[in-house]
Design a protein around this motif. Structure first.
Motif, PDB file in Angstrom:
ATOM      1  N   VAL A   1       0.881  -1.074   0.112  1.00 46.90           N
ATOM      2  CA  VAL A   1       0.035   0.010  -0.057  1.00 46.90           C
ATOM      3  C   VAL A   1       0.818   1.287   0.039  1.00 46.90           C
ATOM      4  N   GLU A   2       0.403   2.265  -0.764  1.00 45.01           N
ATOM      5  CA  GLU A   2       1.425   3.411  -0.934  1.00 45.01           C
ATOM      6  C   GLU A   2       0.392   4.655  -0.253  1.00 45.01           C
ATOM      7  N   ILE A   3       0.969   5.372   0.525  1.00 48.96           N
ATOM      8  CA  ILE A   3       0.097   6.409   1.251  1.00 48.96           C
ATOM      9  C   ILE A   3       0.379   7.587   0.524  1.00 48.96           C
ATOM     10  N   LYS A   4      -0.648   8.362   0.032  1.00 45.76           N
ATOM     11  CA  LYS A   4      -0.625   9.667  -0.622  1.00 45.76           C
ATOM     12  C   LYS A   4      -1.914  10.466  -0.254  1.00 45.76           C
ATOM     13  N   ARG A   5      -1.445  11.731  -0.039  1.00 44.85           N
ATOM     14  CA  ARG A   5      -2.559  12.618   0.437  1.00 44.85           C
ATOM     15  C   ARG A   5      -3.714  12.776  -0.670  1.00 44.85           C
ATOM     16  N   ASP A   6      -3.058  12.793  -2.162  1.00 44.28           N
ATOM     17  CA  ASP A   6      -3.829  12.988  -3.253  1.00 44.28           C
ATOM     18  C   ASP A   6      -3.276  11.603  -4.085  1.00 44.28           C
ATOM     19  N   SER A   7      -4.033  11.104  -4.711  1.00 44.47           N
ATOM     20  CA  SER A   7      -3.773  10.020  -5.260  1.00 44.47           C
ATOM     21  C   SER A   7      -2.731  10.309  -6.679  1.00 44.47           C
ATOM     22  N   ALA A   8      -3.079  11.510  -6.990  1.00 47.26           N
ATOM     23  CA  ALA A   8      -2.432  12.087  -8.298  1.00 47.26           C
ATOM     24  C   ALA A   8      -0.747  12.065  -7.988  1.00 47.26           C
ATOM     25  N   GLY A   9      -0.424  12.047  -6.831  1.00 45.19           N
ATOM     26  CA  GLY A   9       1.082  11.761  -6.590  1.00 45.19           C
ATOM     27  C   GLY A   9       1.740  10.567  -6.705  1.00 45.19           C
ATOM     28  N   PHE A  10       0.756   9.580  -7.067  1.00 41.82           N
ATOM     29  CA  PHE A  10       1.351   8.256  -7.404  1.00 41.82           C
ATOM     30  C   PHE A  10       1.918   8.220  -8.755  1.00 41.82           C
ATOM     31  N   VAL A  11       3.251   8.565  -8.932  1.00 38.72           N
ATOM     32  CA  VAL A  11       3.591   8.433 -10.229  1.00 38.72           C
ATOM     33  C   VAL A  11       4.957   7.772 -10.230  1.00 38.72           C
ATOM     34  N   TYR A  12       6.088   7.879  -9.528  1.00 43.36           N
ATOM     35  CA  TYR A  12       6.957   6.843  -9.876  1.00 43.36           C
ATOM     36  C   TYR A  12       6.900   5.302  -9.644  1.00 43.36           C
ATOM     37  N   GLN A  13       5.873   5.111  -8.777  1.00 38.82           N
ATOM     38  CA  GLN A  13       5.737   3.835  -8.186  1.00 38.82           C
ATOM     39  C   GLN A  13       4.854   3.032  -9.484  1.00 38.82           C
ATOM     40  N   GLN A  14       4.263   3.424 -10.478  1.00 33.77           N
ATOM     41  CA  GLN A  14       3.591   3.261 -11.483  1.00 33.77           C
ATOM     42  C   GLN A  14       4.440   1.828 -12.146  1.00 33.77           C
ATOM     43  N   LYS A  15       5.838   2.132 -12.081  1.00 33.36           N
ATOM     44  CA  LYS A  15       6.839   1.217 -12.612  1.00 33.36           C
ATOM     45  C   LYS A  15       7.050   0.155 -11.127  1.00 33.36           C
ATOM     46  N   LYS A  16       6.947  -1.109 -11.209  1.00 36.88           N
ATOM     47  CA  LYS A  16       7.063  -2.133  -9.992  1.00 36.88           C
ATOM     48  C   LYS A  16       8.451  -2.074  -9.502  1.00 36.88           C
ATOM     49  N   TYR A  17       8.640  -2.557  -8.295  1.00 40.72           N
ATOM     50  CA  TYR A  17      10.063  -2.465  -7.455  1.00 40.72           C
ATOM     51  C   TYR A  17      10.447  -3.874  -7.686  1.00 40.72           C
ATOM     52  N   GLY A  18      11.444  -3.792  -8.549  1.00 39.30           N
ATOM     53  CA  GLY A  18      12.287  -4.976  -8.712  1.00 39.30           C
ATOM     54  C   GLY A  18      11.624  -6.125  -9.523  1.00 39.30           C
ATOM     55  N   LYS A  19      12.512  -6.831 -10.124  1.00 40.07           N
ATOM     56  CA  LYS A  19      11.928  -7.865 -10.983  1.00 40.07           C
ATOM     57  C   LYS A  19      10.864  -8.971 -10.550  1.00 40.07           C
ATOM     58  N   ALA A  20      11.210  -9.149  -8.900  1.00 37.53           N
ATOM     59  CA  ALA A  20      10.469 -10.246  -8.321  1.00 37.53           C
ATOM     60  C   ALA A  20       8.870  -9.820  -7.827  1.00 37.53           C
TER      61      ALA A  20
END
Length: 265
Positions: free
Chosen positions: A204-223
């Protein structure tokens, strides 16, 4: 898959996709007893168990709470994303039964926003409220108390995004158990427990405004799967990526009018 011989499978559960130990294996390959990919001659593509505790069919039965009996056929939808096969069960045909049992498919199952409330979420709140009358109303009222500090006209000056974690108590009553806030990678490893289904783990990513969800749009790590939930006070993201759900606390607050609160303090 023809080129690689085997591809990891992500099983889509009622909550959404989850990592698994299953592999989609091409017709001319197989996994040996040590899970190495070796030549084979089965003659058809299939899903192999890998290191999973049960077969893919039994796993589908557990997640979707299907009745006992041997499956003759499982109808699925396959989507390739990030070199992973996302396998969505659509229906099962039992041996010695004429009809196929259809498995309901819910769009964005963990999303609750002002523009879309998943039926999965609504069913969960009704389920919880039947078990403990008034608790859903109390939880939503507490969420209102938290979210008002993040939204105009009552927004507090200098309030930080992690303050939204004050909603973790009422969210737990609704079936969302937030993990510790780590601030590296995704913010919280979180467990969802809806109805009497198995528990589901998702970042889960915590954002005041979901518009701030940007760099996480690419997954963390190949696994890791490209699968997460954004917990926010307000949802203004215009094109949320596939397999990313959104829980808008402001929308949950607005839903409180449908559930009378209990008298707990």
């Amino acid at each position: 898959m023809r080129k690689k011989g085997a591809v990891s499978v992500a099983l889509v559960t009622p909550y959404g996709a989850t990592k698994s130990d299953y592999f989609a294996v091409s017709a001319d390959r197989k996994l040996d007893s040590t899970q190495r990919l070796v030549p084979g001659n089965v003659g058809h593509d299939r899903v192999q168990q890998g290191n999973a505790a049960e077969s893919i069919g039994e796993s589908i039965r557990i997640w979707y709470q299907l009745s006992p009996g041997d499956f003759e056929r499982i109808n699925v939808d396959l989507e390739i994303r990030d070199d992973v096969f996302y396998l969505t069960p659509l229906g099962v045909k039992y041996v010695n039964r004429s009809k196929t049992t259809v498995i309901p498919r819910v769009d964005r199952p963990l999303t609750f926003t002002s523009t879309y409330a998943s039926p999965f979420w609504i069913e969960q709140m009704v389920y919880v409220n039947k078990r403990e009358p008034g608790i859903v109303g109390w939880a939503l009222a507490e969420i209102c108390r938290v979210v008002k500090d993040h939204l105009p006209p009552s927004r507090l000056a200098h309030i930080q995004e992690p303050d939204l974690l004050r909603a973790s108590g009422p969210l737990k009553h609704l079936g969302v158990i937030l993990g510790g806030y780590v601030g590296k990678g995704y913010d919280c490893a979180t467990e969802f427990r809806f109805r009497n289904l198995p528990a589901y783990l998702v970042p889960v990513e915590i954002k005041r405004d979901s518009a701030g969800f940007v760099y996480q749009q690419k997954k963390y790590g190949k696994a890791e799967l490209s699968r997460a939930v954004v917990l926010c006070a307000i949802h203004k993201h215009k094109q949320m990526p596939l397999h990313i759900d959104v829980i808008e606390l402001g929308a949950l607050c607005a839903h409180s009018q449908k559930f009378p609160a209990s008298g707990r303090v």
